[in-house]
Write an enzyme that holds these catalytic residues in place. Sequence first.
Site, PDB file in Angstrom:
ATOM      1  N   SER A 150       0.838  -1.189   0.000  1.00 46.00           N
ATOM      2  CA  SER A 150       0.000   0.000   0.000  1.00 46.00           C
ATOM      3  C   SER A 150       0.882   1.251   0.000  1.00 46.00           C
ATOM      4  O   SER A 150       1.747   1.394  -0.855  1.00 46.00           O
ATOM      5  CB  SER A 150      -0.950  -0.057   1.203  1.00 46.00           C
ATOM      6  OG  SER A 150      -2.044   0.794   1.036  1.00 46.00           O
ATOM      7  N   ARG A 219     -12.033   6.531   9.435  1.00 45.80           N
ATOM      8  CA  ARG A 219     -11.477   5.192   9.563  1.00 45.80           C
ATOM      9  C   ARG A 219     -12.495   4.129   9.170  1.00 45.80           C
ATOM     10  O   ARG A 219     -12.131   3.106   8.581  1.00 45.80           O
ATOM     11  CB  ARG A 219     -11.009   4.953  10.992  1.00 45.80           C
ATOM     12  CG  ARG A 219     -10.224   3.661  11.159  1.00 45.80           C
ATOM     13  CD  ARG A 219      -9.064   3.622  10.192  1.00 45.80           C
ATOM     14  NE  ARG A 219      -8.247   2.423  10.328  1.00 45.80           N
ATOM     15  CZ  ARG A 219      -7.230   2.122   9.533  1.00 45.80           C
ATOM     16  NH1 ARG A 219      -6.906   2.932   8.552  1.00 45.80           N
ATOM     17  NH2 ARG A 219      -6.527   1.026   9.720  1.00 45.80           N
ATOM     18  N   ASP A 306      -8.586  -7.780  -3.827  1.00 43.65           N
ATOM     19  CA  ASP A 306      -8.233  -6.398  -3.475  1.00 43.65           C
ATOM     20  C   ASP A 306      -8.815  -5.463  -4.522  1.00 43.65           C
ATOM     21  O   ASP A 306      -8.237  -5.245  -5.581  1.00 43.65           O
ATOM     22  CB  ASP A 306      -6.711  -6.258  -3.397  1.00 43.65           C
ATOM     23  CG  ASP A 306      -6.260  -4.880  -2.914  1.00 43.65           C
ATOM     24  OD1 ASP A 306      -7.125  -3.997  -2.727  1.00 43.65           O
ATOM     25  OD2 ASP A 306      -5.047  -4.703  -2.721  1.00 43.65           O
ATOM     26  N   HIS A 339      -7.883  -5.945   0.432  1.00 42.82           N
ATOM     27  CA  HIS A 339      -6.590  -5.255   0.443  1.00 42.82           C
ATOM     28  C   HIS A 339      -5.704  -5.705   1.602  1.00 42.82           C
ATOM     29  O   HIS A 339      -4.488  -5.873   1.444  1.00 42.82           O
ATOM     30  CB  HIS A 339      -6.820  -3.744   0.517  1.00 42.82           C
ATOM     31  CG  HIS A 339      -5.571  -2.923   0.511  1.00 42.82           C
ATOM     32  ND1 HIS A 339      -4.637  -2.986  -0.505  1.00 42.82           N
ATOM     33  CD2 HIS A 339      -5.085  -2.013   1.401  1.00 42.82           C
ATOM     34  CE1 HIS A 339      -3.640  -2.151  -0.255  1.00 42.82           C
ATOM     35  NE2 HIS A 339      -3.888  -1.558   0.906  1.00 42.82           N
ATOM     36  N   ASP A 340      -6.279  -5.911   2.761  1.00 43.31           N
ATOM     37  CA  ASP A 340      -5.490  -6.280   3.935  1.00 43.31           C
ATOM     38  C   ASP A 340      -4.889  -7.682   3.847  1.00 43.31           C
ATOM     39  O   ASP A 340      -4.173  -8.106   4.757  1.00 43.31           O
ATOM     40  CB  ASP A 340      -6.330  -6.161   5.208  1.00 43.31           C
ATOM     41  CG  ASP A 340      -6.306  -4.751   5.779  1.00 43.31           C
ATOM     42  OD1 ASP A 340      -5.699  -3.872   5.147  1.00 43.31           O
ATOM     43  OD2 ASP A 340      -6.905  -4.524   6.845  1.00 43.31           O
TER      44      ASP A 340
END
Length: 359
Positions: A150, A219, A306, A339-340
């Site tokens: 990222s 967040r 992702d 994504h994580d």
Amino acid sequence: MIDPALFEENERTASVADERQYVEVGALDCECGKRLESVTVAYETWGELNAEKSNAIFLFHALSGDAHAIGWWDRLVGPGKAFDTDKFFVICSNALGGCQGTTGPASTGPDNYFYGSSFPMITVGDMVEVQSRLLDHLGIKQLHAVGGGSMGGMQALEWTVRFPNRVRHCVLTATCGAHSAMQIGFNEAGRQAIIRDPNFSGGDYYESKPPDQGLSVARMLGHLSFLSQEAFEAKFGRRLQNKTTPDMNFGIEFEVESYLNYQGDKFTKRFDANSLLHLTRAIDYYEFQNAERAEADYLVISYTSDWIYPTSQSIALETQLIEAGKNVTRHEIDLPYGHDAFLLDGDQQAVLIKEFLER
């Protein structure tokens, strides 16, 4: 099967101050034209630097990370792991503009006042310049590798062209060479949540109430983009929170709502709103344009699920590097985490990285 750690983001990335070291690296003339009179860098290291100082690896964190890579990347950093601390001397620092020890908006300047709104706009290039000074402080001329995912991947990528003779290998995972309109849009929505919080006060809130409501919402939005639809469905579905019928109001009704509110509120206890503004703006500005100067070999990794940093961006980056005559290996990994995945995949990704670093 969805990895439970996927929904423990705040716990996985909780900051650890005990092992941090600090070094002052001098004044910085930022690319925006403004100057920071003094910059402090917080960093951690693991493993032993060999006599030739040839086994150093510099890792870079993503947006909400810090110098404690052995925490947020615990499945890849450590003895016998992909970034093997029995073999390599691994370095990680908190990025410029962050809030975990390196100079940022919440730091005090030479006048002993918080920077706040006076903190200059920074770039990924500024971050890399500060990191290079840390490397000078450690007496390391060349890195065996740089790596990150990222935002961390952008820093690693920039290292290869800004300091081409200092990098031999570059690991890029779940990243890109430039943000798309949608990626910029997600970041802007998060920034506006903070800026429109009445407590934001133009960025000068350190002696009053911080814009926690806006930061929490920002967040939540970010967290939605970091995970996949499959992960959310498997974890929550449409289940109600501790009830069998809805209350028919705007309170917490669904489990997913409870989870997002919890993660958003907990994030405000460990992160600074101004840092989120500056770091997201820096990565939105970033655009990797010319790979001609690079001397490193590249490993580019993406994940099928992702959708915020899709494989198409990795393919575009691979094409750009190949056209510049660089040695590139690219892999797409099929995992359902979103994504994580790059933070949790200690299996397939680890094998690829380990093989790449042995070249």
